[in-house]
Each structure stands twice: as structure tokens, then as C-alpha cells.
Design an enzyme around this catalytic site. Sequence first.
Site, mmCIF file in Angstrom:
data_model
loop_
_atom_site.group_PDB
_atom_site.id
_atom_site.type_symbol
_atom_site.label_atom_id
_atom_site.label_comp_id
_atom_site.label_asym_id
_atom_site.label_seq_id
_atom_site.Cartn_x
_atom_site.Cartn_y
_atom_site.Cartn_z
ATOM 1 N N SER A 74 -13.872 -14.318 -80.821
ATOM 2 C CA SER A 74 -14.512 -13.966 -79.662
ATOM 3 C C SER A 74 -13.991 -14.386 -78.556
ATOM 4 O O SER A 74 -14.069 -13.914 -77.259
ATOM 5 C CB SER A 74 -15.052 -12.826 -79.678
ATOM 6 N N LYS B 213 -11.356 -14.754 -75.981
ATOM 7 C CA LYS B 213 -11.276 -13.134 -75.208
ATOM 8 C C LYS B 213 -10.456 -13.238 -73.189
ATOM 9 O O LYS B 213 -9.540 -12.439 -72.711
ATOM 10 C CB LYS B 213 -11.587 -12.030 -75.473
ATOM 11 N N TYR C 135 -3.442 -12.576 -82.597
ATOM 12 C CA TYR C 135 -4.757 -12.262 -82.180
ATOM 13 C C TYR C 135 -5.641 -13.265 -83.112
ATOM 14 O O TYR C 135 -6.549 -13.654 -82.659
ATOM 15 C CB TYR C 135 -5.035 -10.751 -82.155
ATOM 16 N N TYR D 41 -21.781 -8.548 -76.692
ATOM 17 C CA TYR D 41 -20.975 -8.119 -77.166
ATOM 18 C C TYR D 41 -22.029 -7.003 -76.905
ATOM 19 O O TYR D 41 -22.562 -6.370 -75.512
ATOM 20 C CB TYR D 41 -21.858 -7.992 -79.069
ATOM 21 N N VAL E 218 -18.250 -14.795 -83.264
ATOM 22 C CA VAL E 218 -19.217 -15.129 -84.483
ATOM 23 C C VAL E 218 -18.499 -15.935 -85.130
ATOM 24 O O VAL E 218 -19.249 -16.483 -85.893
ATOM 25 C CB VAL E 218 -18.140 -13.430 -85.456
HETATM 26 N N1 GLU Z 1 -11.252 -12.341 -84.708
HETATM 27 C C1 GLU Z 1 -12.873 -12.250 -84.595
HETATM 28 C C2 GLU Z 1 -13.099 -10.716 -85.591
HETATM 29 O O1 GLU Z 1 -11.629 -9.894 -84.681
HETATM 30 C C3 GLU Z 1 -13.163 -11.987 -83.765
HETATM 31 C C4 GLU Z 1 -15.227 -11.348 -83.209
HETATM 32 C C5 GLU Z 1 -15.440 -12.272 -82.255
HETATM 33 O O2 GLU Z 1 -15.675 -13.303 -82.360
HETATM 34 O O3 GLU Z 1 -16.830 -11.249 -82.179
HETATM 35 O O4 GLU Z 1 -13.207 -9.629 -86.121
#
Ligand code: GLU
Length: 618
Positions: A71, A74, A196, A248, A266
Site C-alpha cells: 500500500s 498508493k 495495481y 489505515y 501490509v
Molecule cells: N496489495 C495489497 C492489497 O490490495 C495491498 C494492501 C496494503 O498494503 O494495504 O490487498
Amino acid sequence: MAKSRPPFASPITRILESLLDRYRDCREGDVASYIPELAKVDPDTFGICVATLDGHVYEVGDSRRRFTVQSISKPFVYGLSLDDHGVDGMARKVGVEPSGDAFNAISLGEEDGRPLNPMINAGAIATTGQVLAGDPATRLARILEMFRRYAGHPLEIDAAVYQSEARTGHRNRAIGHLLRNYDVLTDDPTPVVDVYFRQCSILVDCHDLALMAATLANQGRNPVTKERAIRAEHVESVLSVMASCGMYDSSGGWIHDVGMPAKSGVGGGVLAVLPGQFGIGIFSPRLDQKGNSVRAVRVCADLSEAWELHQFNPPYCPQTSRRHVHTSAEKHSSRSRHAREAACLRDHGDAIRVFEVQGSLSLATTEPIVREVLSAASDLRSLIVDFQHATAINVSSVALLADLASQLRDMGICVLFTHASRLPEIPRVVADRLGPVAAADILRHQSLDAGLESCENDLISAFLPDQDRRILDVSDYELAAGLSDTERAVLTSLLITRRYGRGESIVREGDEAHALFLIASGVVGAWTGPGGESARRTASFSPGTMVGGMAFIDGGPRSATLVADDDVECAVLQRGDFERLESTHPVVYAKILRNIAISLAAKLRLASAHLDLVTRRR
Ligand code: GLU
């Protein structure tokens, strides 16, 4: 044999090491396993890096162990989409409100399907779909190229993690289809979700994360490569969504306790940004209930407290941009002036004030300068702001100074900004606010010395009657001070009048010296260095002063080229004639010699005052 010293460790490194020690035994939390491949990571890995804005990286622990960015990708992809579409363009697709939902919630706006923010998966997938590209491969290539600019080297994708997520990421595919349903994604969502997955599988280490964070802290420019990774004006949008939604479901608590924009993934990484200061990258894969690395959260909280990093309560930093303030009564330009002109500057020079500014000028450091200028404004005839020692200035500070200049000019005060072209914002913003004519006037002198000289000339022509500025008689020359009428007659009999047109050279640097020049009218400039563009005007001379005295006395070569600034008339004393005086008129000889010594001493004083001005450190 001398004992070799153990290597010195920076106290910064020691603090980071002490944090490793403090949390090494903390085994709370679990590594992410919903993407099966992520569960294979060594749960005890732990690295911390801090990157400064001049590109130095402090690193401890497993700082070069690679992991997938997840994430943390992002906010960076959001930045790329902002560069492609602008803030308004992106606002039509994704909001900037915290959701309070889990990162993978199927959380879309009720009416338009617009995800609440780009940090939850729905918003991130929508954002990836906005990266301009004709096909998925180009989109991925642009994303990888963007990461290269942030990290300073190309990054790879972990194929196993990508495949693992591609096999299991049905929920993200479902989100992709919902986004397509609402026309947030306008094409087939499958390849967008695939890109993604790949962007989440990019491999980074703590060192990379710290430099990526430092790039954001540095208004989007990589501090090592100096390459721009994102347009400066979009950094604030990226950091804002990180601050409100980056951690989060504990984003509120995070910004309250730690006080810096951050993003976790994550994979176990956390990236935190101290705008204008430095970037932090931490890796430790055990996650808390909300999905944030347990150790990384604690390390950041400790660092924030120990180093007073909370962005909403920064320590007061008594930085000043005021380097030195002086008037023309105290320090003047390199123009040698006749005693009457010098006295005029002593009497009225307070009306010329020079503000030398330094360092990086922000609104907070410019405001006290503006206040000080205003408090003196009623007595001012000229104001010079000199930027020779300024290293940076933001647009709002230039605007403040430009508005001040405009107001002072309306009151009839001459305003000059010298050495202003060093910082491109100054000419640009001054011209934007005051128009090209006023800007050209304010910026017309590049050097402080030239600006000061012109303000002094203006002051002298206002206060000194015309006849006091002219040389009417030999007794007006500084060379003739203290001579009786008969002694002056001896001097007069030796002087030959010479005239030079504007721009004409009187002597050239390196020439042998045969004569001393007493200026009767006009101004003479002394230039040193190779001719043309690189010649520098180091001094100038008003009527009544003598020029060429140094080589005249020591017989050395001319130290400068003398050029007539305008039409110049000189009375010339030949060296041979002067030397003969020693036997024919020893008293006249001694008096003239003393006057030359006094004149050279005055120039030496002027030169040291100048050196002081140039080298002064505050
Ligand atoms: N590729 C992971 C997902 O979309 C990233 C999640 C994350 O790091 O929050 O579930």
C-alpha cells in the site's frame, strides 16, 4: 605503533540503534498472510533509515532487506495521477476524506461510486486507472519509472508475490468491477487491477523508503539525484491524504500521537515524511490489528517524541533572515568622494538603508524585516534589499517584499533589490505584481555596491548645492590640502589638463605608472579582471579625488584599468615632475606626499569596510 581509533558513530545512528535494541524483542502482531506469499517473510526482520534533504542516509538493522511496497505505493501513484490530471481532475474520480473503513472495504460513494480517498484499495485502484497510458504495459512502465525517480534507481517486481496476489485478489477484482459499474473506471477493470497488483509487488528496502520519503519532504525533488519525481505543487495533496488516511484505520490516532504524514503497507513497511526536514523508512513485518507494523509504529512514536517532530507543535526556531542592516552614514559604496560629498553622506546618509538578507526566506522570517522597514520608512529616501546571501525564497515572501516596495515607491522612496537574479522567483514575482516597468526599475542594479552608489549620488544631488560638487580651483583637490598659496602655485605650474570621452580608458591594468590623475569633472571607474563580460568595476572616483596614487607611489604596475564613466577632465601630475620637487621644493613635496598617503589610507579603510561587509557572517 599508534593505536587506531574505533570508528566514530553519529549520535543519530546511536539513537536509531537504541530503538532497534528497544524493540527487537517485541514479537507482537502477525505477518500478513491473506496474500499467501507474504507469510513467507522472516518475521524478525527489522531496519530503520532516516534520509536528510542533502541526501545523507542513516541506516541501522536490516536496512537493505527487500520487501514488497504494497500500500505504500498508493500515495506515489496518486501523485503521478495528480501530475496527469491536476487536483480538480482527480477530485472527480477519488475523494480525500478518511473512510473509517478497512483498507479493503468495498467503500464507494453512494451516488457516484467515487471512492472516499486514494489510500483505501477502492481509491487506489481508481487512481491506478487514471495513470495516462494507451495500454497496461505502458501504465506499469510509467509507474516503475516514477518509482525510479523517487528511489534514485530502478526497482523490480517480486514475481512470486505478484502471482500470489493475482491468484487470490478476488476482492480487489470485485472492487474493480464496481468502479467500472459507476464509470469511475471507464475501460475493462481487469488489466487495471492487474497493474495495481504489480505496483503493490514492487520491491523496496528501508533505504529506498527513506529516500522516497525525503523526496516528498524536499518538495518532490530527490535529494541525491536532484531529479524531480512529482510536481512540487502536488506534494501537499499527497502528504495530506497520507496524514489523514495513510495508516489505515488508526490514521486519526497516528496523526494525533506521532504527528507526521505516513503510509504503511501490509508488507511491513512504514514511510514517514517530515516536510522540509527528512524522510523515514522502517521495515518490520509483524502487523497490528489495523495492518500497521507494530515495531515501526512504536519507533516512529519514540522518534517523534525524542526529536520533537510533531508537525503541529514544531519547536520554536529563532531563525533570522536579517543578516545586517546599515545606512549610508555608516557604510558606503566603493566610490571615493571629495570631502564635501563625504560629509554630506555622513550628515544625510541615514536616509539610505540597506537590508542584507540571508538564508532561506519564508513568510515567518520576512515579516520582521517588512516590519522593521516600515518603522523606518518615514525617514527613508532609498531602501536597498540585498539578496547576495539568500539561499532560497518562497513566492509569498517575494510577494510581501514586492508589495512593500510598491507602497514605498508610491511614497516617493527609491527601492532597489540587489543580487536578486540569483533567485529566479524574485524577478518573476516582482514583475507579476508590479509590472515590467517597475520591476526593471527595482532590479536595475545587480550588485549592492552599484545600487548603493546610485542611491548616494541621488542623495548628494539632493542635499549638496551644485557648486559644492564641482572643482573650481586647485585648492579643491584633496592633493592640495594644507598647501599655502605659493606652494599651491608650485603644484599648479606642474599640472597638465587632459580630457577623456565617455568610455575612454585613462590607464590600463598592468601598465607602468607615470602620472597621478586629479579629477576636475566627471566620474572615473576602476575595472579589474579580463575585459568584456568578466571585468568588474571595483571602485569609482568623484571630482576632487585623486586616482592612480598607488602605482604612482610604489612604481608598480597599474592595479586597475581606469575608464571615464562620462566626460572627464583631469589635472595630471607627471611622476618625473613630482620627483624633482624633492630637491627644488622639499616642503611642497612632503605635503603632497602626505596627502597621497592620507588618500591611500582612506581607500584602505573603505576597502576593509567593504571586506567586512562581504565576509560578515551572522
Ligand atoms: N496489495 C495489497 C492489497 O490490495 C495491498 C494492501 C496494503 O498494503 O494495504 O490487498
